[in-house]
Design a protein around this motif. Structure first.
Motif, PDB file in Angstrom:
ATOM      1  N   PHE A 150       0.866  -1.162  -0.018  1.00 62.56           N
ATOM      2  CA  PHE A 150       0.174   0.054   0.028  1.00 62.56           C
ATOM      3  C   PHE A 150       0.787   1.260   0.064  1.00 62.56           C
ATOM      4  CE2 PHE A 150      -2.961  -2.783   2.481  1.00 62.56           C
ATOM      5  CZ  PHE A 150      -3.565  -3.423   1.472  1.00 62.56           C
ATOM      6  N   ALA A 163      -6.692   0.491  -1.571  1.00 58.07           N
ATOM      7  CA  ALA A 163      -6.279  -0.712  -1.023  1.00 58.07           C
ATOM      8  C   ALA A 163      -7.221  -1.867  -0.730  1.00 58.07           C
ATOM      9  CB  ALA A 163      -5.748  -0.164   0.409  1.00 58.07           C
ATOM     10  N   ALA A 201      -3.884   0.155   5.090  1.00 59.32           N
ATOM     11  CA  ALA A 201      -4.720   0.179   4.054  1.00 59.32           C
ATOM     12  C   ALA A 201      -5.412   1.558   4.427  1.00 59.32           C
ATOM     13  CB  ALA A 201      -5.950  -0.947   3.905  1.00 59.32           C
TER      14      ALA A 201
END
Length: 476
Positions: free
Chosen positions: A205, A214, A230
């Protein structure tokens, strides 16, 4: 159409060409190089410069080198370091395209998910994806450097063996969508714990473009680690059976040759959820969940969900990753076995998923469910317990015999109930020599193990048992 001209390649790398050239592709292997491609003289086990002359003999249009080998007269792009120059080409290729880029990582399912994405996205626009499992420090830049400028969708697979490998590759790829399929007990020797693996996987990410998406598996013990990482993205979405997953799977039904997946999509709180139902072209709970992840990634990249959900029904696994085929044992009658070739990789999670597929696959008349299992490698100090723990999986109740290969698999062989114990051998070749005696008409045979266990050699032996039926031999 040229992929790289001499001028563009010089500008990207800062190198100097010995003669003008245009190339249609890039290759690192003289065994598979095609006329018109540029040979990249990487140095690994062998120095690629030793093969430059051979590359030109096979039609290479240019070579990327750090020095011109003696006797070579073809166009060479000379750079200080070949790998650094390949990375520079990758950066330039990424900068010149308007493609929507998806990056995929995970302990299990990277390549299958990447191939699912290639399959569904290619129906909606020009799609470029990594070949084979080109997912390491040279595979990712090679994939990017091979990307045509007019690509609409790109799928980049990113792998790792040690800490710190994923983030720089993700930053090189600069994905609009980054996906973690699963975190499982693979490469534990290098990371020590599942949490360590999860942190490394979540580093994908770090490379996301601003406002990127994400995607992460919402059903794992390590999901909180993935979710926290994320959260830095423009949009963070979970998939799985967890109630709070944005792509919420409510039912998976596995049949002999497919899986049906039902669920709902809730991308924004307070908005009505969208129902979905689709069928995959291969059986297996793990492949069904990978399909959800692939469709979610495709949608996040701008593709049409409904079209992709229809197209994924005719996707098939690549060789060594759960591919099923019929092997005919007799040339006069239709006496056959069903072979499940899952011999490319293995860890506890993928083993258990393969057991479920074997248990769900119907046998022929008088047939059995047979498993031929190679070792799971790189599991760390608890490897014996992890091998033995496979004996507790409920799918074993539907199996008839399990043959095991390698010292680590001795732990499973000893943990199996007596009724399931087949042969245990030290090496795959020892089992391959006896493979013709281990199967009978009607059997479903799973072959599964880490690549380094060489259990794929048993697959080769079983394939060699195949006999075409008489009408195929005569054409009548």
């Amino acid at each position: 159409m040229a992929l790289w001209t001499q001028r563009d390649a010089e500008q990207a790398t800062g190198g100097t060409a010995t003669a003008p050239f245009e190339v249609t592709g890039l290759s690192i292997d003289t065994r598979t190089i095609r006329p018109g491609e540029m040979f990249i003289a990487l140095s690994a086990a062998r120095d690629g410069h030793d093969f430059v002359a051979q590359a030109f003999e096979k039609g290479a249009a240019a070579a990327l080198v750090s020095c011109v080998p003696k006797g070579v007269t073809g166009p060479c792009l000379v750079v200080p370091d070949v790998l650094d120059a390949l990375v520079a080409l990758a950066k330039a290729a990424r900068a010149r395209t308007q493609a929507r880029v998806i990056a995929v990582t995970g302990s299990v399912g990277k390549t299958s998910t990447k191939e699912m994405l290639r399959h569904v996205l290619s129906r909606q626009g020009a799609t470029h994806a990594a070949e084979a499992s080109y997912n390491n420090h040279w595979g990712v830049p090679l994939t990017l450097a091979r990307m045509p400028a007019d690509t609409r969708y790109a799928v980049i697979e990113i792998g790792m063996n040690h800490p710190g490998e994923i983030a720089p590759l993700a930053r090189l790829a600069r994905p609009h969508v980054a996906l973690v399929t699963i975190v499982a007990s693979a490469h534990l020797e290098a990371f020590g714990s599942l949490d360590g693996i999860a942190h490394e996987k979540a580093a994908i990410f770090d490379g996301l473009e601003p406002d990127g998406t994400a995607l992460y598996n919402a059903d794992l013990p390590t999901t909180p680690i993935l979710a926290r990482a994320a959260a830095k993205a423009g949009q963070a979405l979970g998939f799985g059976e967890a109630e709070d997953a944005a792509y919420h799977v409510t039912e998976i039904s596995i049949s002999a040759d497919s899986s049906a997946v039902r669920g709902e999509i809730a991308l924004q709180p307070g908005h009505p959820a969208r129902k979905f139902l689709f069928k995959t072209g291969a059986p297996g709970r793990h492949l069904a969940m990978n399909a959800v992840a692939a469709l979610a990634a495709a949608e996040a990249a701008g593709a049409e969900w409904d079209i992709a959900a229809l197209d994924i029904a005719d996707w098939r696994p690549p060789a060594g990753r759960g591919q099923q085929e019929v092997i005919r044992l007799d040339s006069e009658i239709d006496a056959s076995i069903t072979l499940i070739d899952d011999a490319f990789n293995a860890n506890p999670a993928s083993m258990e998923a393969a057991f479920e597929v074997l248990a769900a696959t119907p046998t022929g008349p008088g047939g059995r469910r047979v498993a031929i299992l190679g070792e799971m490698l790189e599991l760390g100090p608890d490897e014996s317990a992890m091998h033995a723990g496979l004996a507790r999986h409920p799918a074993l109740d539907r199996m008839d015999v399990i043959h095991t290969v390698g010292p680590r698999m001795q732990a499973l062989a000893e943990a199996l109930p007596e009724r399931l114990r087949g042969l245990h051998v030290a090496q795959a070749d020892d089992l391959g020599e006896q493979a013709h005696n281990l199967v009978q008409p009607g059997d479903v045979v799973l072959v599964k193990g880490s690549k380094g266990s060489y259990v794929s050699r048993v697959v080769d032996v079983l394939r060699n048992l195949d006999h075409p039926l008489p009408d195929e031999q005569t054409g009548k």
